[in-house]
Structures are given as structure tokens and as C-alpha cells.
Design an enzyme around this catalytic site. Sequence first.
Site, mmCIF file in Angstrom:
data_model
loop_
_atom_site.group_PDB
_atom_site.id
_atom_site.type_symbol
_atom_site.label_atom_id
_atom_site.label_comp_id
_atom_site.label_asym_id
_atom_site.label_seq_id
_atom_site.Cartn_x
_atom_site.Cartn_y
_atom_site.Cartn_z
ATOM 1 N N ASP A 60 0.905 -1.152 0.000
ATOM 2 C CA ASP A 60 0.000 0.000 0.000
ATOM 3 C C ASP A 60 0.938 1.194 0.000
ATOM 4 O O ASP A 60 1.586 1.476 1.011
ATOM 5 C CB ASP A 60 -0.865 -0.002 1.266
ATOM 6 C CG ASP A 60 -1.776 1.223 1.319
ATOM 7 O OD1 ASP A 60 -1.407 2.266 0.744
ATOM 8 O OD2 ASP A 60 -2.845 1.143 1.932
ATOM 9 N N HIS A 61 1.029 1.889 -1.137
ATOM 10 C CA HIS A 61 2.122 2.860 -1.254
ATOM 11 C C HIS A 61 2.004 4.008 -0.246
ATOM 12 O O HIS A 61 2.981 4.685 0.040
ATOM 13 C CB HIS A 61 2.275 3.354 -2.692
ATOM 14 C CG HIS A 61 1.289 4.410 -3.108
ATOM 15 N ND1 HIS A 61 0.013 4.104 -3.481
ATOM 16 C CD2 HIS A 61 1.403 5.753 -3.207
ATOM 17 C CE1 HIS A 61 -0.618 5.224 -3.797
ATOM 18 N NE2 HIS A 61 0.195 6.235 -3.639
ATOM 19 N N HIS A 63 -5.733 2.947 1.613
ATOM 20 C CA HIS A 63 -4.995 4.130 2.066
ATOM 21 C C HIS A 63 -5.639 4.812 3.287
ATOM 22 O O HIS A 63 -4.969 5.140 4.254
ATOM 23 C CB HIS A 63 -4.872 5.153 0.941
ATOM 24 C CG HIS A 63 -4.300 4.601 -0.324
ATOM 25 N ND1 HIS A 63 -3.346 3.611 -0.343
ATOM 26 C CD2 HIS A 63 -4.542 4.879 -1.627
ATOM 27 C CE1 HIS A 63 -3.031 3.330 -1.601
ATOM 28 N NE2 HIS A 63 -3.750 4.082 -2.396
HETATM 29 C C1 BG6 Z 1 -3.837 4.702 -5.949
HETATM 30 C C2 BG6 Z 1 -5.242 4.722 -6.505
HETATM 31 O O1 BG6 Z 1 -3.671 3.638 -5.055
HETATM 32 O O2 BG6 Z 1 -3.584 5.920 -5.273
HETATM 33 C C3 BG6 Z 1 -5.427 5.904 -7.424
HETATM 34 O O3 BG6 Z 1 -5.489 3.512 -7.204
HETATM 35 C C4 BG6 Z 1 -5.036 7.192 -6.738
HETATM 36 O O4 BG6 Z 1 -6.768 5.974 -7.896
HETATM 37 C C5 BG6 Z 1 -3.656 7.065 -6.105
HETATM 38 O O5 BG6 Z 1 -5.038 8.223 -7.699
HETATM 39 C C6 BG6 Z 1 -3.341 8.276 -5.247
HETATM 40 O O6 BG6 Z 1 -2.009 8.212 -4.838
HETATM 41 P P1 BG6 Z 1 -1.198 9.533 -4.435
HETATM 42 O O7 BG6 Z 1 0.124 9.018 -3.994
HETATM 43 O O8 BG6 Z 1 -1.152 10.385 -5.662
HETATM 44 O O9 BG6 Z 1 -1.993 10.182 -3.339
#
Ligand code: BG6
Length: 509
Positions: A185-186, A248
Site C-alpha cells: 500500500d504505497h 490508504h
Molecule cells: C492509488 C489509486 O492507489 O492511489 C489511485 O489507485 C489514486 O486511484 C492514487 O489516484 C493516489 O495516490 P497519491 O500518492 O497520488 O496520493
Amino acid sequence: MPANNQQGPIVMVIFGAGGDLALRKLVPALYSLFLDRLLPERFAIVGVARKKLDDDGFRSRLREGVDTFSRRGRVDEEKWRAFASHLSYFAGDLTDQASGEALGRRLNEFDQEWNSRGDRVFYLAISPDLMVPAARYLEQFGICRDCKRDRLVVEKPFGRDLASARELDRLLTSLFAESQIYRIDHYLGKETVQNILAFRFANSLFEPIWNRRYIDHVQITVAETVGVEERGGYYDQAGALRDMVQNHLLQILCLIAMEPPISFAADEVRNKKVDVLRAIRPIRPEEVHQVAVRGQYGKGEAGGKQAPGYREEPNVAPGSSTETYAALKLFIDNWRWQGVPFYLRTGKRLQSKVSEAAILFRPAPHQLFPAAAVENWQPNRLVLRIQPEEGIVTRIQVKQPGTRMLLGPVDMQFRYREVFGSDAPEAYETLLLDVLRGDATLFMRADQVESAWAVITPVLEAWEAAPPAGFPDYPAGSWGPEGGDLLIAREGHSWLKPAVQNERKEEEG
Ligand code: BG6
């Protein structure tokens, strides 16, 4: 360029190497690690996808990706050449016997060349329906068999509901050891998300007030200005609840609400997070409409330009009832948080890009100042800003200068950019490095993923059973549907205006 020569050889195989994730995130992150000399001397990156392409074609596509998306800006010719010599492409099909055997041979060649069996990391950056075939492929051809050396990175979405997540888990854990599986989960790799742990557990100042006695409610906002871009096909099957809340937003909630772990060891931290998810009060089907709100964007203006509605986006069904906005009210049934609402909201095509967690404190128990002094009075609040203006803002009341006693709010701010400059690693750099080093602290365990699905399942089911009336219900460029405001207004609360916006207004004023 000297590299990290402490570490043994590694090959990273990216399934889905032709996709957006590899182009925008994975390879720019690997390039950055290479520039920082964090990759081992002997390493290889093999991109796997169906399309026929040679190594040079693959490299030049990735170079464009790095030029466009890397935080380091355009590549330096010589450094890129050195990095690109580690990249190669493999045209393969997950259903094809011959291709599995050929990939196995390719990996063995690296071992021969290195004179030692390298670690192998298989990154599954593929659509959810390919996860099962990919796992079987790895097992069938015996290329991910060494449970000490071989790892598997599984991108989200992990399943599409509780049942499918369990099924995927059953399969993965029957083929591989749990310690080999890295569910990514980044958000957990973002500096400011990790800093929530540091903020809470490296400072003794906040712990005594971090509970129901002092905290009135918590707001977690992850707002995006972008629409679904080129991902309509995936997103139309997912929606905001699956795409953002299940992972997230619930991760951020866990970090805000968890008890202190006894150490930073992966399982200690993960145990405490699972405790939070399991303590979230289950949503009863009949109360879904009171605690959950969905919305979908229509045409509007975003970034000064006309933006199409969700239903006009490529690969989205014209009458789609997929939500692009979701807001939830959750309660955590334990001693610390009993009765404290946690409001979560996320959406695409909202007015500003901002991710933050705001902790709103209770009013002072006794107001001793005269009524005229406290006209502008506001309770204390603490905002943990995750992006884009990374930092922490505390709102306190002070006496306004002057002969009268007049109180008003001021903000104390810590901004990453000012204190540390703007050179923080991207989330994927941190997480990829952790995978290469075999550190799973920032990755999710199966029980965590499943508990997160369990939290949102009643909402998913209720929404699926009753298609929404009146979609689209918020214009692109707004703050979402009216229902999102009503959800929180029922308890006398209102969403904070995200700090980024306030700041701009202040700057403009
Ligand atoms: C991803 C989702 O996990 O996270 C996307 O699948 C979303 O839909 C993205 O745009 C948002 O990531 P960040 O790092 O730009 O907040």
C-alpha cells in the site's frame, strides 16, 4: 558508479511492465535508488508483458517515463546508460508453458553470470484478474521457490471484497511462505505517513491527550483533483471505496488510532494496526445510509479547464453507478476511542489535491474569559499534512495584541520543505528498498487486508444492492456531494477547509 556492494545479487521481475505503474512509479523509483547507490552492484530488472518488444524499445519507453515522472528530473545521459544496462525485457504470457520455462532459464542465466544464486523479487503490477494465474505461473515453473531468497510483491487491489481477498490469500499462502509475500500500500511508504508513528511514539507530549477525553473527533481527507485518467476500465469496477478507503484511508486511521507497539518490529506494528481494524464498530446494513455517503462527479471545471463528467471518461460505462467519492463515519470500540467519530472522505475531481489527518480537540472545560474576548475562539486542532504541503500544523488560541483581552487562533507550523528541503524519497523508493532488503514492516499482513475488507463490506453490499439515484451529483472541481457535508454536520461538525487552500487564500489576501 559505485553501488551498494554489501548486498548480494538481486533480480527484480516486473509483471505488467508495459503498464502505467511501472512507467510512472516503479522504474523512476528504481532509477532514483540507483542514483543514490542503494542498489546492489549485481542487479537486473526484467520487465515482463505480453507485447513483443526488444530490450532497446523497452529501455527507451522507460527512459521517457523517468524523464517525465522522476523527482530527479530528466535523466543524465551517462547515468541513464549505466542504469539501463541492467534493464531487459521478456515477452511472456502467463498462460503459456514455453514462456514460463524460458523465463526460468533467463533467471538461471543471471545466477550463472553472477556465480551465485541471486535473490528474486517478483512484482505483480497486474490487473486483479491476473493475480491468480501469475501466482500459479511462478509456482508451476519453480522460479519463486526459495523462501529465504524469493519474494512476491502484490499490488492493490488485493481482491475485490472479503471473500475474494480470502481466496487469493488462501492460494498465495498455499504456494508461498507468508514471509515471501509483500502486500503493498504505497501510502505506507510516504514520509509523512511514516512520520505519524514518529510523531506519536517518539514524543511524550501528545500521548496523554491522545484519547476520548481530549479528542472530539478525527477527520481524514484524501482529495484528488485528477479524474480517472486512463484507468476507467479498472476504476469502473472498483470505485472510491475499494480503490482508496479499503487501503490508504484505513491505513492512516490505523496509524492515528493504534496503541503503542512494544517495538518497531514488523509484526509488533502490524498487530497493533489489526487491533484497530478489529475494534471498528461493524456497520449494520440498516444504518449504512446514515454513516456512508457516495457521489460521482459530473462535468465541471478543474484546474481552470472544462473537465468531462465521470460517465464521459474513456472505458467508463455511460450509465455507470460507480462512486468517485466516498465518505464514512466510523467508531472504534475500545477504551481509548469510545464515542469519538472518525470521519473519512476521499474523491476524485475535487477542488484541491490534499491528504491530511486532522485531530480536533475538545473545548477547554471551563471558559473563564468574558464573552467578548472569545468571539473568535476555536478549539485546538492538530493537522498532520500528508501531501502536498507536507508538515504539521497546530492551532492554538492566543491573546491578540492590544489593550483589550481578545482571543484568537494562530497556527504553529512545521513544514518539511522548510526544515529538510524538498528532496524526500518517493513512497515507492522506500518500499522497493524495503522489499530488496527483506523488511516487511511497511507492508500489510493477510489479516490486516481482510480486516479492512470486513470494515467496508456492509457498505459495499448495501451500495451494490441499491444503485444510487441522481448520479452524477457533484461537479468536477467542487468539494463533493452535499451528502458528504451532511454526514458530518449531523453531529454539529464540519469538514476543515484543507490547509493548502487556506494558505493560498492567505497568500492571495
Ligand atoms: C492509488 C489509486 O492507489 O492511489 C489511485 O489507485 C489514486 O486511484 C492514487 O489516484 C493516489 O495516490 P497519491 O500518492 O497520488 O496520493
